[in-house]
Motif scaffolding. Structure first.
Motif, mmCIF file in Angstrom:
data_model
loop_
_atom_site.group_PDB
_atom_site.id
_atom_site.type_symbol
_atom_site.label_atom_id
_atom_site.label_comp_id
_atom_site.label_asym_id
_atom_site.label_seq_id
_atom_site.Cartn_x
_atom_site.Cartn_y
_atom_site.Cartn_z
ATOM 1 N N TRP A 180 -48.187 -69.223 -12.204
ATOM 2 C CA TRP A 180 -48.440 -69.817 -13.503
ATOM 3 C C TRP A 180 -48.682 -71.312 -13.365
ATOM 4 O O TRP A 180 -49.555 -71.859 -14.007
ATOM 5 C CB TRP A 180 -47.256 -69.527 -14.437
ATOM 6 N N LYS A 181 -47.873 -71.958 -12.521
ATOM 7 C CA LYS A 181 -47.999 -73.403 -12.346
ATOM 8 C C LYS A 181 -49.331 -73.775 -11.690
ATOM 9 O O LYS A 181 -49.841 -74.870 -11.900
ATOM 10 C CB LYS A 181 -46.844 -73.913 -11.497
ATOM 11 N N ALA A 182 -49.909 -72.860 -10.915
ATOM 12 C CA ALA A 182 -51.159 -73.148 -10.221
ATOM 13 C C ALA A 182 -52.369 -73.089 -11.146
ATOM 14 O O ALA A 182 -53.428 -73.609 -10.804
ATOM 15 C CB ALA A 182 -51.341 -72.170 -9.062
ATOM 16 N N THR A 183 -52.222 -72.485 -12.319
ATOM 17 C CA THR A 183 -53.331 -72.431 -13.262
ATOM 18 C C THR A 183 -53.424 -73.754 -14.013
ATOM 19 O O THR A 183 -52.419 -74.451 -14.184
ATOM 20 C CB THR A 183 -53.144 -71.282 -14.274
ATOM 21 N N PRO A 184 -54.614 -74.128 -14.462
ATOM 22 C CA PRO A 184 -54.746 -75.405 -15.192
ATOM 23 C C PRO A 184 -53.877 -75.474 -16.452
ATOM 24 O O PRO A 184 -53.258 -76.507 -16.727
ATOM 25 C CB PRO A 184 -56.227 -75.466 -15.541
ATOM 26 N N LYS A 185 -53.824 -74.383 -17.222
ATOM 27 C CA LYS A 185 -53.009 -74.391 -18.442
ATOM 28 C C LYS A 185 -51.519 -74.491 -18.108
ATOM 29 O O LYS A 185 -50.777 -75.199 -18.785
ATOM 30 C CB LYS A 185 -53.264 -73.132 -19.268
ATOM 31 N N GLY A 186 -51.099 -73.781 -17.081
ATOM 32 C CA GLY A 186 -49.696 -73.824 -16.684
ATOM 33 C C GLY A 186 -49.293 -75.196 -16.173
ATOM 34 O O GLY A 186 -48.215 -75.705 -16.488
ATOM 35 N N GLU A 187 -50.163 -75.800 -15.376
ATOM 36 C CA GLU A 187 -49.881 -77.136 -14.855
ATOM 37 C C GLU A 187 -49.769 -78.153 -15.985
ATOM 38 O O GLU A 187 -48.865 -78.995 -15.998
ATOM 39 C CB GLU A 187 -50.974 -77.541 -13.870
ATOM 40 N N LEU A 188 -50.681 -78.045 -16.954
ATOM 41 C CA LEU A 188 -50.663 -78.963 -18.096
ATOM 42 C C LEU A 188 -49.418 -78.743 -18.951
ATOM 43 O O LEU A 188 -48.773 -79.710 -19.386
ATOM 44 C CB LEU A 188 -51.927 -78.796 -18.931
ATOM 45 N N ALA A 189 -49.043 -77.486 -19.174
ATOM 46 C CA ALA A 189 -47.849 -77.191 -19.972
ATOM 47 C C ALA A 189 -46.589 -77.703 -19.277
ATOM 48 O O ALA A 189 -45.703 -78.283 -19.919
ATOM 49 C CB ALA A 189 -47.745 -75.689 -20.221
ATOM 50 N N LEU A 190 -46.498 -77.515 -17.963
ATOM 51 C CA LEU A 190 -45.331 -77.988 -17.221
ATOM 52 C C LEU A 190 -45.259 -79.512 -17.214
ATOM 53 O O LEU A 190 -44.184 -80.091 -17.404
ATOM 54 C CB LEU A 190 -45.365 -77.448 -15.788
ATOM 55 N N ALA A 191 -46.405 -80.169 -17.033
ATOM 56 C CA ALA A 191 -46.434 -81.636 -17.047
ATOM 57 C C ALA A 191 -46.035 -82.170 -18.416
ATOM 58 O O ALA A 191 -45.303 -83.162 -18.521
ATOM 59 C CB ALA A 191 -47.812 -82.144 -16.658
ATOM 60 N N THR A 192 -46.494 -81.510 -19.478
ATOM 61 C CA THR A 192 -46.120 -81.917 -20.837
ATOM 62 C C THR A 192 -44.624 -81.757 -21.051
ATOM 63 O O THR A 192 -43.976 -82.631 -21.625
ATOM 64 C CB THR A 192 -46.898 -81.085 -21.877
ATOM 65 N N LEU A 193 -44.089 -80.651 -20.575
ATOM 66 C CA LEU A 193 -42.648 -80.399 -20.702
ATOM 67 C C LEU A 193 -41.838 -81.439 -19.939
ATOM 68 O O LEU A 193 -40.845 -81.964 -20.451
ATOM 69 C CB LEU A 193 -42.321 -78.990 -20.208
ATOM 70 N N ILE A 194 -42.264 -81.768 -18.748
ATOM 71 C CA ILE A 194 -41.547 -82.754 -17.929
ATOM 72 C C ILE A 194 -41.577 -84.130 -18.595
ATOM 73 O O ILE A 194 -40.587 -84.862 -18.575
ATOM 74 C CB ILE A 194 -42.129 -82.807 -16.507
ATOM 75 N N LEU A 195 -42.718 -84.487 -19.198
ATOM 76 C CA LEU A 195 -42.810 -85.795 -19.849
ATOM 77 C C LEU A 195 -41.937 -85.892 -21.090
ATOM 78 O O LEU A 195 -41.638 -86.993 -21.554
ATOM 79 C CB LEU A 195 -44.265 -86.107 -20.217
ATOM 80 N N ARG A 196 -41.501 -84.754 -21.637
ATOM 81 C CA ARG A 196 -40.639 -84.771 -22.819
ATOM 82 C C ARG A 196 -39.164 -84.873 -22.488
ATOM 83 O O ARG A 196 -38.349 -85.075 -23.390
ATOM 84 C CB ARG A 196 -40.885 -83.516 -23.651
ATOM 85 N N VAL A 197 -38.799 -84.749 -21.214
ATOM 86 C CA VAL A 197 -37.408 -84.901 -20.812
ATOM 87 C C VAL A 197 -37.016 -86.357 -21.059
ATOM 88 O O VAL A 197 -37.735 -87.269 -20.650
ATOM 89 C CB VAL A 197 -37.223 -84.517 -19.330
ATOM 90 N N PRO A 198 -35.875 -86.594 -21.730
ATOM 91 C CA PRO A 198 -35.571 -87.946 -22.202
ATOM 92 C C PRO A 198 -35.690 -89.085 -21.196
ATOM 93 O O PRO A 198 -36.511 -89.963 -21.375
ATOM 94 C CB PRO A 198 -34.140 -87.811 -22.720
#
Length: 164
Positions: A1-19
């Motif tokens: 999932w992380k290797a797909t463009p959508k998965g990578e973008l979703a994971l990066a977005t999630l990481i950027l939301r960590v306080p």
């Protein structure tokens, strides 16, 4: 999932939301992108190519996407600063410094300056984060070691009680 463009973008977005960590990662990615963009622009690489390369160098899918959108906006006649200012992931200071560079005609120097500023902020934030995390890590390790010691000695104490 992380290797797909959508998965990578979703994971990066999630990481950027960590306080705390998300802000540190965002500033690190922006510092890398600004520094790379400054070096590429200074060496004569066209801005559109430089944006693509700097987005990939940033190491973050969200920043890469923002730079790709900025590339398209520049092709349509908009300025880099106005496009970057619209994205919530880009801090206002970043876009404002780039706007000053565009207006003054010295974008390379302004990109290097913003890269320096964000690198300094990352260093300061990393030092303060480690100074906060150190005592917490020591306390956590103390609890773990205490639990191990207790798990070793508790059966021995029960044996002594049974013998008496």
């Amino acid at each position: 999932w992380k290797a797909t463009p959508k998965g990578e973008l979703a994971l990066a977005t999630l990481i950027l939301r960590v306080p705390v960590v998300g802000d540190l990662i965002r500033r690190t990615a922006l510092a890398r992108a600004a520094r790379s963009l400054a070096v590429l622009a200074a060496s004569g690489v066209p801005l559109l190519e430089a944006l693509d390369i700097a987005g990939r160098v940033s190491g973050n899918a969200v920043i890469r996407t923002v730079f790709a959108e900025a590339t398209e906006a520049i092709r349509n006649g908009r300025t880099l600063s106005s496009e970057l200012a619209e994205h919530p992931v880009i801090p206002p200071l970043f876009a404002q410094v780039i706007a000053v560079g565009e207006e003054s005609g010295d974008l390379t120097e302004m990109l290097a300056l913003v890269g320096d500023v964000y690198e300094a902020e990352v260093d300061t934030a990393a030092e303060s984060f480690s100074s906060i995390a150190e005592p917490l890590l020591i306390a956590f390790l103390g609890v773990v070691v205490g639990g191990i010691v207790l798990s070793l000695y508790l059966p021995m104490f029960r044996l002594v009680d049974l013998v008496q």
